[in-house]
Structure formats: C-alpha cells, structure tokens
Design an enzyme around this catalytic site. Structure first.
Site, mmCIF file in Angstrom:
data_model
loop_
_atom_site.group_PDB
_atom_site.id
_atom_site.type_symbol
_atom_site.label_atom_id
_atom_site.label_comp_id
_atom_site.label_asym_id
_atom_site.label_seq_id
_atom_site.Cartn_x
_atom_site.Cartn_y
_atom_site.Cartn_z
ATOM 1 N N PRO A 122 0.584 -1.608 0.198
ATOM 2 C CA PRO A 122 -0.027 0.097 0.252
ATOM 3 C C PRO A 122 0.675 0.936 -0.010
ATOM 4 O O PRO A 122 0.818 2.216 1.118
ATOM 5 C CB PRO A 122 -0.682 0.035 1.414
ATOM 6 N N CYS A 123 1.324 1.362 -0.902
ATOM 7 C CA CYS A 123 2.743 2.649 -1.227
ATOM 8 C C CYS A 123 1.849 4.097 -1.306
ATOM 9 O O CYS A 123 2.122 4.958 -0.458
ATOM 10 C CB CYS A 123 3.084 2.524 -2.109
ATOM 11 N N HIS A 124 0.104 3.601 -1.190
ATOM 12 C CA HIS A 124 -0.912 5.521 -0.802
ATOM 13 C C HIS A 124 -0.225 6.140 0.178
ATOM 14 O O HIS A 124 -1.398 6.915 0.460
ATOM 15 C CB HIS A 124 -2.371 4.875 -1.561
#
Length: 157
Positions: A122-124
């Site tokens: 989950p790089c967001h």
C-alpha cells in the site's frame, strides 16, 4: 495499456486495476484510468487477485494472500516491506521511512513509484511531510485522485 495485456481488469471507483500474472505468481497490479472497462480473469490466480482486490474495495481491512513475483532491487524490496507494515488507515511520511531505512526521502519516493503491487503493497499510505505527495511517479491527474480515494476509503473504516 489495453485489456489484452492484463489477465484481469477490476473496476474500481477511481478507474480500474489491471492484474498481470506470471506463472504461479502475481507479476503486476496497475492503476488504469477512469473509463477502462473491466475484464474477466483469464486464469485462477488472476481470479483470486480480482476477488481480493474487489473485497478490499468493499472493506479496506481485507487482508491479501497472494503470491508476489520477486521484483525490484534490494533497496526497493526493503522499502516495500516497510510499506506493508503500515497499518490500514495510517500514513507514514517519506522522510520517516527514509530515516528508518537509513536512506533519503527521494529514494523512498522513487521506490514507492516503482512498486509493482500497489494496493497489496500500500504505497498510497506514504505521504509527504506536509502534503499528499506524488503517486506512481505522478503529481496530478487520475493517479493522485486515486491516492486520495484510497486514503479516504481507509479512513472511513
């Protein structure tokens, strides 16, 4: 990118998610722009990935259990492991991750942008110190809208 290059395309509120499989592992998840039509899974692993992504879009606390094809440099893999440790609904600053990894914020940002498994990794959840920051090497457009949607989706739960 058009539909034939993906093993599945999952419709999402922000556009779509393209799923690519290589053998017995997930090779890529790609954010696709609004208006991209969904595409049924072409194999069992793509179907499993599509189901898990769909479940996440309904409830962001849904865990992922997908085999991921090894990718990236040693540093990128370290960044991605640190990102996976960020709990749903939480955010970390690029600089904080960089300090943890004895690196620079820009290097962490580049590793985030190179992430082949967004949502699963989950790089967001990685943001700038005082702003949203970029997303998937973009500073505006549908990709930044996607980051905002994902963060809001997780904050609602």
């Amino acid at each position: 990118m058009n539909a034939p290059t993906f093993d599945a395309i999952v419709a999402a509120p922000f556009g779509a998610l393209g799923v690519r499989v290589d053998g017995d592992a997930l090779a890529e998840i790609a954010f696709l722009p609004p208006g991209t039509p969904a595409h049924a899974a072409r194999n069992a692993l793509a179907q499993r990935a599509a189901e898990q992504l769909g479940a996440y879009l309904d409830d962001p606390r849904t865990p992922f259990d997908l085999p991921l094809k090894p990718a990236g440099t040693d540093f990128q893999r370290r960044v991605w492991a640190a990102i996976r440790a960020i709990p749903c609904g939480k955010m970390r600053a690029y600089g904080a991750l960089a300090a943890e990894l004895a690196s620079a914020a820009r290097a962490v940002g580049q590793a985030c942008g190179a992430n082949p498994f967004p949502v699963v990794v989950p790089c967001h959840r990685v943001v700038a110190q005082a702003a949203l920051g970029g997303f998937a090497h973009a500073r505006d457009g549908y990709l930044l809208d996607t980051k905002q949607w994902l963060l809001a989706h997780e904050a609602r739960r």
